[in-house]
Design a protein around this motif. Structure first.
Motif, mmCIF file in Angstrom:
data_model
loop_
_atom_site.group_PDB
_atom_site.id
_atom_site.type_symbol
_atom_site.label_atom_id
_atom_site.label_comp_id
_atom_site.label_asym_id
_atom_site.label_seq_id
_atom_site.Cartn_x
_atom_site.Cartn_y
_atom_site.Cartn_z
ATOM 1 N N MET A 56 0.840 -1.192 0.000
ATOM 2 C CA MET A 56 0.000 0.000 0.000
ATOM 3 C C MET A 56 0.872 1.238 0.000
ATOM 4 S SD MET A 56 -2.934 -1.420 2.569
ATOM 5 C CE MET A 56 -1.694 -2.325 3.486
ATOM 6 N N ARG A 57 0.275 2.380 -0.154
ATOM 7 C CA ARG A 57 1.038 3.608 -0.385
ATOM 8 C C ARG A 57 2.100 3.861 0.691
ATOM 9 N NH1 ARG A 57 0.568 8.204 -3.506
ATOM 10 N NH2 ARG A 57 1.262 10.168 -2.580
ATOM 11 N N THR A 58 1.766 3.627 1.942
ATOM 12 C CA THR A 58 2.695 3.958 3.023
ATOM 13 C C THR A 58 3.250 2.748 3.768
ATOM 14 O OG1 THR A 58 0.894 4.186 4.628
ATOM 15 C CG2 THR A 58 1.557 6.175 3.413
ATOM 16 N N HIS A 59 2.742 1.551 3.478
ATOM 17 C CA HIS A 59 3.204 0.388 4.232
ATOM 18 C C HIS A 59 2.905 -0.898 3.475
ATOM 19 C CE1 HIS A 59 -1.011 0.840 5.386
ATOM 20 N NE2 HIS A 59 -1.008 -0.375 5.901
ATOM 21 N N PHE A 60 3.400 -2.010 4.032
ATOM 22 C CA PHE A 60 3.173 -3.312 3.412
ATOM 23 C C PHE A 60 3.044 -4.369 4.502
ATOM 24 C CE2 PHE A 60 7.774 -3.080 3.879
ATOM 25 C CZ PHE A 60 8.081 -4.315 4.414
ATOM 26 N N HIS A 61 2.484 -5.524 4.123
ATOM 27 C CA HIS A 61 2.362 -6.680 5.009
ATOM 28 C C HIS A 61 2.808 -7.930 4.260
ATOM 29 C CE1 HIS A 61 -0.143 -4.855 8.258
ATOM 30 N NE2 HIS A 61 -0.540 -4.063 7.270
ATOM 31 N N LEU A 62 3.395 -8.884 5.008
ATOM 32 C CA LEU A 62 3.818 -10.161 4.450
ATOM 33 C C LEU A 62 3.447 -11.274 5.420
ATOM 34 C CD1 LEU A 62 7.520 -9.128 3.694
ATOM 35 C CD2 LEU A 62 5.677 -9.198 1.993
ATOM 36 N N LEU A 63 3.113 -12.417 4.878
ATOM 37 C CA LEU A 63 2.980 -13.648 5.663
ATOM 38 C C LEU A 63 3.980 -14.626 5.084
ATOM 39 C CD1 LEU A 63 1.762 -15.681 7.619
ATOM 40 C CD2 LEU A 63 -0.121 -16.024 6.005
ATOM 41 N N ILE A 64 4.991 -14.963 5.861
ATOM 42 C CA ILE A 64 6.086 -15.778 5.347
ATOM 43 C C ILE A 64 6.412 -16.924 6.296
ATOM 44 C CG2 ILE A 64 7.088 -13.799 4.137
ATOM 45 C CD1 ILE A 64 9.265 -13.716 6.299
ATOM 46 N N ARG A 65 7.094 -17.899 5.746
ATOM 47 C CA ARG A 65 7.678 -18.979 6.535
ATOM 48 C C ARG A 65 9.165 -19.011 6.217
ATOM 49 N NH1 ARG A 65 9.440 -24.143 5.670
ATOM 50 N NH2 ARG A 65 9.248 -25.612 7.415
ATOM 51 N N ILE A 66 10.005 -18.958 7.244
ATOM 52 C CA ILE A 66 11.454 -18.965 7.044
ATOM 53 C C ILE A 66 11.889 -20.375 6.651
ATOM 54 C CG2 ILE A 66 13.694 -18.463 8.057
ATOM 55 C CD1 ILE A 66 11.822 -16.049 7.785
ATOM 56 N N LYS A 67 12.602 -20.483 5.550
ATOM 57 C CA LYS A 67 13.060 -21.786 5.078
ATOM 58 C C LYS A 67 14.073 -22.385 6.038
ATOM 59 C CE LYS A 67 12.482 -20.717 0.144
ATOM 60 N NZ LYS A 67 13.187 -20.589 -1.162
ATOM 61 N N GLU A 68 14.102 -23.715 6.068
ATOM 62 C CA GLU A 68 15.030 -24.438 6.933
ATOM 63 C C GLU A 68 16.231 -24.950 6.148
ATOM 64 O OE1 GLU A 68 12.513 -26.834 10.051
ATOM 65 O OE2 GLU A 68 11.486 -26.897 8.105
ATOM 66 N N ASP A 69 17.342 -25.145 6.861
ATOM 67 C CA ASP A 69 18.543 -25.790 6.310
ATOM 68 C C ASP A 69 19.154 -25.039 5.131
ATOM 69 O OD1 ASP A 69 18.312 -27.962 8.128
ATOM 70 O OD2 ASP A 69 16.799 -28.862 6.832
ATOM 71 N N MET A 70 18.956 -23.726 5.083
ATOM 72 C CA MET A 70 19.528 -22.946 3.995
ATOM 73 C C MET A 70 20.920 -22.442 4.388
ATOM 74 S SD MET A 70 17.177 -23.271 1.819
ATOM 75 C CE MET A 70 17.776 -22.205 0.514
ATOM 76 N N VAL A 71 21.842 -22.499 3.435
ATOM 77 C CA VAL A 71 23.200 -22.008 3.648
ATOM 78 C C VAL A 71 23.659 -21.308 2.375
ATOM 79 C CG1 VAL A 71 23.885 -23.738 5.362
ATOM 80 C CG2 VAL A 71 24.178 -24.217 2.931
ATOM 81 N N TYR A 72 24.677 -20.475 2.516
ATOM 82 C CA TYR A 72 25.281 -19.834 1.358
ATOM 83 C C TYR A 72 26.187 -20.836 0.655
ATOM 84 C CZ TYR A 72 23.693 -15.531 3.510
ATOM 85 O OH TYR A 72 22.912 -14.546 4.065
ATOM 86 N N ARG A 73 26.063 -20.907 -0.645
ATOM 87 C CA ARG A 73 26.876 -21.808 -1.451
ATOM 88 C C ARG A 73 27.727 -20.960 -2.384
ATOM 89 N NH1 ARG A 73 23.694 -26.295 -4.671
ATOM 90 N NH2 ARG A 73 22.753 -24.466 -5.617
ATOM 91 N N TYR A 74 28.993 -21.319 -2.514
ATOM 92 C CA TYR A 74 29.931 -20.551 -3.319
ATOM 93 C C TYR A 74 30.378 -21.349 -4.536
ATOM 94 C CZ TYR A 74 30.006 -17.970 0.997
ATOM 95 O OH TYR A 74 29.615 -17.275 2.109
ATOM 96 N N SER A 75 30.687 -20.660 -5.609
ATOM 97 C CA SER A 75 31.189 -21.345 -6.789
ATOM 98 C C SER A 75 32.567 -21.922 -6.486
ATOM 99 C CB SER A 75 31.296 -20.368 -7.963
ATOM 100 O OG SER A 75 32.338 -19.443 -7.742
ATOM 101 N N MET A 76 32.929 -22.987 -7.186
ATOM 102 C CA MET A 76 34.233 -23.602 -6.958
ATOM 103 C C MET A 76 35.362 -22.631 -7.257
ATOM 104 S SD MET A 76 33.619 -26.399 -5.612
ATOM 105 C CE MET A 76 35.329 -26.924 -5.538
ATOM 106 N N GLU A 77 35.158 -21.772 -8.219
ATOM 107 C CA GLU A 77 36.181 -20.767 -8.519
ATOM 108 C C GLU A 77 36.410 -19.872 -7.313
ATOM 109 O OE1 GLU A 77 37.019 -17.045 -11.602
ATOM 110 O OE2 GLU A 77 35.187 -18.248 -11.772
#
Length: 265
Positions: A56-77
């Motif tokens: 909306m013009r001045t604000h927003f709302h979200l309904l979310i579920r935080i994912k499990e077992d997520m990690v940052y993955r890096y390229s082999m390079e």
């Protein structure tokens, strides 16, 4: 005394909302809404499932579920470059920071500047189309902290990246400067199914509640329409309909009067 900040715990559902600082507008035209949704998917879609949203013009709302077992993955390079740096502590940092790099603490050396993508630790070692096919879990998710596991994301930081990125778009466009959003976004954990369904209906009906339209079904910047169409962005349609039991029950729930206390303003 201020209340302690509630952590965004993996596997949990949350009602997230924020507004412009001093209730200033954060959306003026269609492209502003589109830009926010694009950045939302880029920064938050990787670490959370989204089940309802409204802008909306001045604000927003979200309904979310935080994912499990997520990690940052890096390229082999990138991993090879990081390993090279660790072998030579006096070597100057040679990795350039990508435009989408996560702001890790500098104590993590090269990982602070590595290119990354999100991965699920349970999928490590499976064949994929990505950066490290055939690698074991340690190769895909390199040790950051000394405990042999990849670095897990901080959902609050990802939301912060969203707000900062959107402000960098919004401020020059409208010739303003400084903070755009309230400093601390609000979050409410959702502990039971009834509250979950009420929050979803509340989010969808919020534009009508605030007078943005006479009928929330007419409001375009809401996930309510995603429940009526195929192929809508980052919206867990199948799960939502399962919660309500049927499409007809979903429509019926949105037609009933509801209590809005303790849902936010």
């Amino acid at each position: 005394m201020s209340k302690p900040t509630i952590p965004l715990t993996p596997g949990k559902y949350f009602h997230i909302y924020n507004r412009g600082i001093n209730s200033c507008p954060i959306f003026y035209d269609d492209y502003d809404h589109e830009r926010f949704l694009y950045l939302y998917q880029k920064y938050v879609g990787q670490i959370a499932e989204t089940f309802a949203w409204v802008l909306m013009r001045t604000h927003f709302h979200l309904l979310i579920r935080i994912k499990e077992d997520m990690v940052y993955r890096y390229s082999m390079e990138e991993i090879r470059k990081m390993e090279g740096q660790r072998r030579n502590a006096n070597r100057s940092l040679s990795l350039s920071r990508g435009a989408d790099a996560v702001g890790f603490p500098q104590s993590e050396d090269a990982l602070s500047f590595a290119k990354w993508e999100m991965g699920n630790i349970r999928d490590a070692g499976k064949k994929d189309s990505g950066t490290s096919v055939g690698c074991d879990a340690r190769e895909q998710f390199p040790d950051v902290s000394g405990c042999g596991q990849g670095k897990t994301p901080n959902p609050s930081l990802h939301l912060g990246h969203l707000f900062n990125a959107y402000a960098r778009y919004f401020n020059p466009k409208y010739h303003r400067h400084g903070s755009l959003f309230e400093n601390q976004f609000k979050r409410k954990p959702i502990e039971d199914e009834r509250y979950l369904l009420n929050v979803m209906v509340y989010i969808h009906k919020n534009p009508e509640h605030h007078g943005y339209c006479s009928d929330f079904r007419q409001y375009p910047w809401s996930s309510y329409h995603a429940s009526l169409q195929e192929g809508n962005r980052f919206f867990g349609k199948e799960e939502v309909l399962e919660w309500f039991g049927s499409f007809d029950n979903f429509i019926l729930a949105h037609s009933m009067k509801m209590e809005i206390e303790d849902m936010e303003s």
